[in-house]
Design a protein around this motif. Structure first.
Motif, PDB file in Angstrom:
ATOM      1  N   LEU A 288      46.587  51.865  36.914  1.00  0.00           N
ATOM      2  CA  LEU A 288      45.994  51.361  38.147  1.00  0.00           C
ATOM      3  C   LEU A 288      47.076  50.791  39.060  1.00  0.00           C
ATOM      4  O   LEU A 288      47.073  51.029  40.270  1.00  0.00           O
ATOM      5  CB  LEU A 288      44.952  50.289  37.830  1.00  0.00           C
ATOM      6  CG  LEU A 288      44.286  49.615  39.032  1.00  0.00           C
ATOM      7  CD1 LEU A 288      43.571  50.631  39.906  1.00  0.00           C
ATOM      8  CD2 LEU A 288      43.316  48.536  38.564  1.00  0.00           C
TER       9      LEU A 288
ATOM     10  N   ASP B 176      46.019  49.119  32.510  1.00  0.00           N
ATOM     11  CA  ASP B 176      46.203  48.597  33.874  1.00  0.00           C
ATOM     12  C   ASP B 176      47.464  49.127  34.549  1.00  0.00           C
ATOM     13  O   ASP B 176      47.568  49.112  35.781  1.00  0.00           O
ATOM     14  CB  ASP B 176      46.192  47.067  33.868  1.00  0.00           C
ATOM     15  CG  ASP B 176      47.342  46.467  33.061  1.00  0.00           C
ATOM     16  OD1 ASP B 176      48.063  47.225  32.389  1.00  0.00           O
ATOM     17  OD2 ASP B 176      47.498  45.229  33.090  1.00  0.00           O
TER      18      ASP B 176
ATOM     19  N   ILE C 233      33.752  48.290  32.739  1.00  0.00           N
ATOM     20  CA  ILE C 233      34.517  47.158  32.204  1.00  0.00           C
ATOM     21  C   ILE C 233      34.134  46.878  30.759  1.00  0.00           C
ATOM     22  O   ILE C 233      34.993  46.707  29.883  1.00  0.00           O
ATOM     23  CB  ILE C 233      34.272  45.902  33.067  1.00  0.00           C
ATOM     24  CG1 ILE C 233      34.820  46.120  34.483  1.00  0.00           C
ATOM     25  CG2 ILE C 233      34.917  44.676  32.433  1.00  0.00           C
ATOM     26  CD1 ILE C 233      34.435  45.023  35.456  1.00  0.00           C
TER      27      ILE C 233
ATOM     28  N   GLU D  95      35.134  49.686  28.236  1.00  0.00           N
ATOM     29  CA  GLU D  95      36.586  49.696  28.071  1.00  0.00           C
ATOM     30  C   GLU D  95      37.048  48.560  27.163  1.00  0.00           C
ATOM     31  O   GLU D  95      37.994  48.716  26.375  1.00  0.00           O
ATOM     32  CB  GLU D  95      37.253  49.566  29.440  1.00  0.00           C
ATOM     33  CG  GLU D  95      38.770  49.550  29.395  1.00  0.00           C
ATOM     34  CD  GLU D  95      39.359  49.295  30.762  1.00  0.00           C
ATOM     35  OE1 GLU D  95      40.075  50.172  31.246  1.00  0.00           O
ATOM     36  OE2 GLU D  95      39.097  48.222  31.345  1.00  0.00           O
TER      37      GLU D  95
ATOM     38  N   LEU E  13      39.301  42.429  38.959  1.00  0.00           N
ATOM     39  CA  LEU E  13      39.086  43.750  38.373  1.00  0.00           C
ATOM     40  C   LEU E  13      38.939  43.694  36.856  1.00  0.00           C
ATOM     41  O   LEU E  13      38.236  44.506  36.267  1.00  0.00           O
ATOM     42  CB  LEU E  13      40.228  44.692  38.756  1.00  0.00           C
ATOM     43  CG  LEU E  13      40.344  45.038  40.244  1.00  0.00           C
ATOM     44  CD1 LEU E  13      41.546  45.945  40.473  1.00  0.00           C
ATOM     45  CD2 LEU E  13      39.077  45.726  40.740  1.00  0.00           C
TER      46      LEU E  13
ATOM     47  N   ARG F 244      30.161  49.814  37.387  1.00  0.00           N
ATOM     48  CA  ARG F 244      31.348  48.998  37.189  1.00  0.00           C
ATOM     49  C   ARG F 244      31.212  48.089  35.972  1.00  0.00           C
ATOM     50  O   ARG F 244      32.183  47.884  35.226  1.00  0.00           O
ATOM     51  CB  ARG F 244      31.630  48.181  38.456  1.00  0.00           C
ATOM     52  CG  ARG F 244      32.126  49.051  39.605  1.00  0.00           C
ATOM     53  CD  ARG F 244      32.316  48.294  40.883  1.00  0.00           C
ATOM     54  NE  ARG F 244      32.915  49.156  41.896  1.00  0.00           N
ATOM     55  CZ  ARG F 244      33.060  48.834  43.170  1.00  0.00           C
ATOM     56  NH1 ARG F 244      32.640  47.653  43.597  1.00  0.00           N
ATOM     57  NH2 ARG F 244      33.621  49.675  44.023  1.00  0.00           N
TER      58      ARG F 244
ATOM     59  N   VAL G  37      40.824  44.577  34.389  1.00  0.00           N
ATOM     60  CA  VAL G  37      41.162  45.838  33.734  1.00  0.00           C
ATOM     61  C   VAL G  37      41.899  45.547  32.435  1.00  0.00           C
ATOM     62  O   VAL G  37      42.755  44.654  32.382  1.00  0.00           O
ATOM     63  CB  VAL G  37      42.027  46.719  34.657  1.00  0.00           C
ATOM     64  CG1 VAL G  37      42.377  48.038  33.996  1.00  0.00           C
ATOM     65  CG2 VAL G  37      41.296  46.959  35.969  1.00  0.00           C
ATOM     66  N   CYS G  38      41.604  46.297  31.398  1.00  0.00           N
ATOM     67  CA  CYS G  38      42.254  46.101  30.100  1.00  0.00           C
ATOM     68  C   CYS G  38      43.753  46.339  30.224  1.00  0.00           C
ATOM     69  O   CYS G  38      44.203  47.254  30.928  1.00  0.00           O
ATOM     70  CB  CYS G  38      41.648  47.050  29.074  1.00  0.00           C
ATOM     71  SG  CYS G  38      42.366  46.860  27.421  1.00  0.00           S
TER      72      CYS G  38
END
Length: 345
Positions: free
Chosen positions: A281, A278, A50, A53, A271, A46, A273-274
């Motif tokens: 997701l 995202d 991250i 990314e 999370l 993970r 996320v970029c």
């Protein structure tokens, strides 16, 4: 080779050495095959997900920062930015289309623009809006959800929240109280907005293309390593929370017009996320979560997450970072809950 280049290479060598040591230790632990190795395997996967990314966008952001420093002067900023604080703040919300960077890349760009005399309200608005208000995110959201309430709502909510927070900073704080010393432009007086600044240094002729590119690359390298430590620390924290906090527990709480919004805001923060990916997701949450909560996820997450919070600390004072987290969180929460209670989407 000059001293700056040697210093940059030395830092790169130490970073590569440290990364190699981490990889060797991970391989040694994973080879044991026990529970600790399984947990560490999940954590490392993970973390790398991250970090890998986000790091290209941090690189793009630092390159943009170097080019700004080399080729854009304080006079250019004063000429381009409207003097009216409202118009200037609105312009900040749409600067992401000129600088299409995500939440990782926008931080070094904003810091460099602050040192060039960018008004504080414009910088704060750009900081919060750019991760969504840019062409890359526009396309990715359209591909994921098509043209409809999610696409329109994501950009509308981001615009509203960024403008409100930017205007709060325009009229309620001075740059010296908000920015760390390294992010301040030398001034000889100025307004509370941070807009009417007078440079202490004299005008200098523009650099040649070759000299400017060389200086931009050197500066980008230094800034990449400086901001990269915040990205690494933020990625480590995000990976740890993803590993230790059960997402199933959070998803089970995601029922109802209020709780669902809060849960997805927490997920967005954890999370990390970029913003460029995202939307895909969030697409997995449709049918399970309310539309208001999905919009809260898609607007609050790009503005504030763990890794961007750590990077904020390199630009703003600690107390201000708290405001930069709490204000967008409350505003997106209120909008998401209001949509769930009053609008059928």
């Amino acid at each position: 080779m000059d001293s700056v280049a040697k210093h940059t290479l030395r830092r790169l060598a130490w970073m590569l050495l440290g990364f190699s040591i981490v990889i060797v230790l991970l391989a040694a632990v994973l080879s044991t095959g026990d529970d600790a190795g399984t947990i560490l395997s999940i954590f490392s996967t993970r973390f790398l997900g991250i970090f890998i990314e986000a790091v290209p966008f941090l690189l793009l952001g630092t390159l943009a920062s170097g080019l700004i420093d080399a080729f854009i002067s304080a006079d250019d900023i004063a000429r381009w930015i409207p003097r009216n604080p409202f118009l200037a703040t609105i312009m900040g919300a749409f600067m992401g289309f000129a600088f299409p960077v995500c939440e990782c890349g926008v931080v070094p760009v904003v810091r460099r623009l602050f040192t060039k005399g960018l008004p504080m309200s414009v910088g704060v608005t750009f900081l919060l809006a750019a991760p969504v208000m840019n062409p890359i995110v526009l396309v990715s959201t359209f591909v994921a959800f098509g043209f409809g309430p999610v696409l329109i709502g994501r950009f509308a909510i981001t615009l509203i929240v960024a403008l409100i927070v930017g205007l709060v900073f325009a009229f309620a704080a001075r740059p010296q109280e908000v920015l760390r010393p390294a992010s301040l432009m030398p001034v000889r007086g100025g307004s509370g907005m941070g807009g009417d600044v007078i440079p202490l240094y004299a005008r200098t002729p523009r650099k040649s293309l070759r000299a400017g590119l060389r200086d931009a690359i050197v500066l980008a390298g230094d800034e990449f390593f400086e901001m990269g430590r915040y990205l690494i620390l933020g990625s480590l924290l995000a990976a740890a929370m993803q590993t230790l906090v059960s997402q199933d527990v959070l998803l089970a709480l995601g029922k109802g017009p209020v709780v669902s919004v809060i849960v997805l805001q927490v997920l967005a923060f954890v999370l990390s996320v970029c913003s460029t990916v995202d939307a895909f997701l969030a697409l997995a949450f449709t049918g399970t979560f309310t539309t208001g909560s999905i919009l809260a996820f898609l607007t609050f997450g790009p503005m504030v997450d763990i890794k961007s919070t750590l990077m904020f600390l390199g630009v703003f004072r600690r107390k201000v970072v708290v405001y930069l987290i709490v204000l967008p969180m409350l505003l997106t929460m209120l909008v998401g809950i209001w949509l769930n209670l009053n609008v059928s989407l």
